[in-house]
Motif scaffolding. Structure first.
Motif, mmCIF file in Angstrom:
data_model
loop_
_atom_site.group_PDB
_atom_site.id
_atom_site.type_symbol
_atom_site.label_atom_id
_atom_site.label_comp_id
_atom_site.label_asym_id
_atom_site.label_seq_id
_atom_site.Cartn_x
_atom_site.Cartn_y
_atom_site.Cartn_z
ATOM 1 N N THR A 1 1.152 -3.593 3.449
ATOM 2 C CA THR A 1 0.031 -2.967 3.375
ATOM 3 C C THR A 1 -0.266 -2.369 2.163
ATOM 4 O O THR A 1 0.560 -1.718 1.506
ATOM 5 C CB THR A 1 0.005 -1.890 4.649
ATOM 6 O OG1 THR A 1 -0.005 -2.389 5.905
ATOM 7 C CG2 THR A 1 -1.367 -1.170 4.461
ATOM 8 N N ARG A 2 -1.521 -2.526 1.620
ATOM 9 C CA ARG A 2 -1.820 -1.825 0.138
ATOM 10 C C ARG A 2 -2.581 -0.342 0.547
ATOM 11 O O ARG A 2 -3.404 -0.512 1.554
ATOM 12 C CB ARG A 2 -2.778 -2.660 -0.495
ATOM 13 C CG ARG A 2 -2.160 -4.064 -1.187
ATOM 14 C CD ARG A 2 -2.854 -4.743 -1.911
ATOM 15 N NE ARG A 2 -2.304 -5.925 -2.362
ATOM 16 C CZ ARG A 2 -1.354 -6.067 -3.248
ATOM 17 N NH1 ARG A 2 -1.147 -4.918 -4.061
ATOM 18 N NH2 ARG A 2 -0.689 -7.104 -3.792
ATOM 19 N N LEU A 3 -2.311 0.591 -0.322
ATOM 20 C CA LEU A 3 -2.778 1.780 0.115
ATOM 21 C C LEU A 3 -2.938 2.611 -1.213
ATOM 22 O O LEU A 3 -2.296 2.163 -2.220
ATOM 23 C CB LEU A 3 -2.255 2.686 1.190
ATOM 24 C CG LEU A 3 -0.370 2.614 1.119
ATOM 25 C CD1 LEU A 3 -0.135 4.087 0.235
ATOM 26 C CD2 LEU A 3 0.064 3.163 2.515
ATOM 27 N N GLN A 4 -3.347 3.880 -1.065
ATOM 28 C CA GLN A 4 -3.465 4.770 -2.189
ATOM 29 C C GLN A 4 -2.499 6.080 -2.092
ATOM 30 O O GLN A 4 -2.715 6.615 -0.773
ATOM 31 C CB GLN A 4 -4.510 5.118 -2.701
ATOM 32 C CG GLN A 4 -4.705 6.030 -3.982
ATOM 33 C CD GLN A 4 -6.260 6.390 -4.393
ATOM 34 O OE1 GLN A 4 -6.819 7.221 -3.818
ATOM 35 N NE2 GLN A 4 -6.860 5.833 -5.176
ATOM 36 N N ASP B 1 -1.938 3.359 -6.857
ATOM 37 C CA ASP B 1 -2.098 2.324 -5.847
ATOM 38 C C ASP B 1 -0.778 1.824 -5.760
ATOM 39 O O ASP B 1 0.144 1.515 -6.463
ATOM 40 C CB ASP B 1 -2.721 1.225 -6.364
ATOM 41 C CG ASP B 1 -4.251 1.829 -6.432
ATOM 42 O OD1 ASP B 1 -4.990 2.597 -5.870
ATOM 43 O OD2 ASP B 1 -4.966 1.387 -7.691
ATOM 44 N N LEU C 1 -5.606 4.189 3.307
ATOM 45 C CA LEU C 1 -5.488 2.946 3.521
ATOM 46 C C LEU C 1 -6.908 2.357 3.139
ATOM 47 O O LEU C 1 -7.643 3.028 2.883
ATOM 48 C CB LEU C 1 -5.206 2.791 5.102
ATOM 49 C CG LEU C 1 -3.759 2.518 5.548
ATOM 50 C CD1 LEU C 1 -3.224 3.936 5.342
ATOM 51 C CD2 LEU C 1 -3.511 1.996 6.776
ATOM 52 N N GLU C 2 -6.816 0.827 3.122
ATOM 53 C CA GLU C 2 -8.030 0.323 2.534
ATOM 54 C C GLU C 2 -9.535 0.330 3.325
ATOM 55 O O GLU C 2 -10.297 0.348 2.788
ATOM 56 C CB GLU C 2 -7.719 -1.351 2.216
ATOM 57 C CG GLU C 2 -6.748 -1.578 1.211
ATOM 58 C CD GLU C 2 -6.423 -2.967 0.797
ATOM 59 O OE1 GLU C 2 -6.477 -3.624 1.871
ATOM 60 O OE2 GLU C 2 -6.468 -3.382 -0.452
ATOM 61 N N ASP C 3 -9.054 0.774 4.713
ATOM 62 C CA ASP C 3 -10.185 0.845 5.388
ATOM 63 C C ASP C 3 -10.727 2.410 5.544
ATOM 64 O O ASP C 3 -11.587 2.893 6.341
ATOM 65 C CB ASP C 3 -9.945 0.432 6.898
ATOM 66 C CG ASP C 3 -8.804 1.131 7.574
ATOM 67 O OD1 ASP C 3 -8.329 2.387 6.937
ATOM 68 O OD2 ASP C 3 -8.426 1.112 8.701
#
Length: 235
Positions: free
Chosen positions: A84-87, A16, A50-52
């Motif tokens: 932006t948070r993402l994996q 993450d 992305l979170e979506d």
């Protein structure tokens, strides 16, 4: 500076993270599992999730400015904004193959007693160039020695050496064409049991037995001081 998760754990497949910089075709992250091209090892590929749930394909990973790692995406792909948070998730099968080859090249350094003038690895083969007389390179002998070292299943350990210690032991640097980065106070090292020890920033296996079988498929001259030994690993 990007936090390099792969330096602490080459087996980490995802993490993450947060976008720190972006522009068309480029994403930089706070921390990453993606290895950037360097030392003869290709950069990782994979996806940014992305979170979506949307996914951005990472087509290559390279080194940027100020110790940043640049994740290259398609120029026309949507660019996530900083913050932006993402994996981040690598193509693990490809990475593991490169880890097998990179670890095996360390063994090849030990088998061929000569300065290394260059090297490169891919998903289907790898090679090292040596400053050595051609007649001293016997494919069958090199292959047998390589597989004997693999079978010993030696541990592969990450460590560090200070800049001063490295300067006092220049023989640890076995690759003539690439010098390890100095200036941070210490340099990352890889130790393969009692077989090989040298500065290296790449990703490696935990044990040599994980390499599998190695075949020497070609030995040829690439110039007066470059004799190339190419290996292929079994599936």
């Amino acid at each position: 500076m990007t936090d390099r998760v792969f330096h602490a754990d080459s087996y980490a497949r995802q993490c993450d993270t947060v976008v720190t910089r972006s522009e068309p075709g480029i994403v930089e992250l706070e921390r990453t599992v993606f290895y950037p091209t360097g030392g003869g090892q290709p950069g990782d590929r994979g996806v940014l999730i992305l979170e979506d749930g949307s996914r951005l394909t990472v087509i290559d990973t390279i080194k940027g400015e100020d110790e940043a790692i640049v994740h290259r995406i398609a120029d026309d792909a949507p660019v996530p904004a900083p913050g932006t948070r993402l994996q981040a998730e690598i193509d693990w099968e490809r990475r593991h193959t490169l880890m097998r080859y990179h670890t095996c090249l360390h063994l090849l350094c030990a088998v061929v007693d000569a300065p290394v003038t260059g090297g490169r690895m891919a998903e289907d083969k790898a090679h090292l160039d040596f400053d050595i007389d051609m007649e001293k390179l016997v494919a069958a002998d090199i292959e047998a020695a390589l597989n004997a070292l693999i079978a010993r299943d030696q541990p592969v350990e990450t460590g560090a050496i200070s800049d001063a210690e490295l300067d006092a032991n220049p023989g640890l640097v076995k690759t003539m064409s690439v010098q390890p980065p100095r200036g941070q106070g210490s340099v990352r090292t890889i130790r393969v049991g009692d077989i090989d020890y040298q500065p290296c920033g790449g990703t490696h296996l935990r044990r040599t037995g994980e390499i599998g079988t190695a075949s020497v498929v070609r030995i040829r001259s690439e110039g007066k001081r470059n004799k190339r030994v190419t290996i292929v690993l079994g599936d």
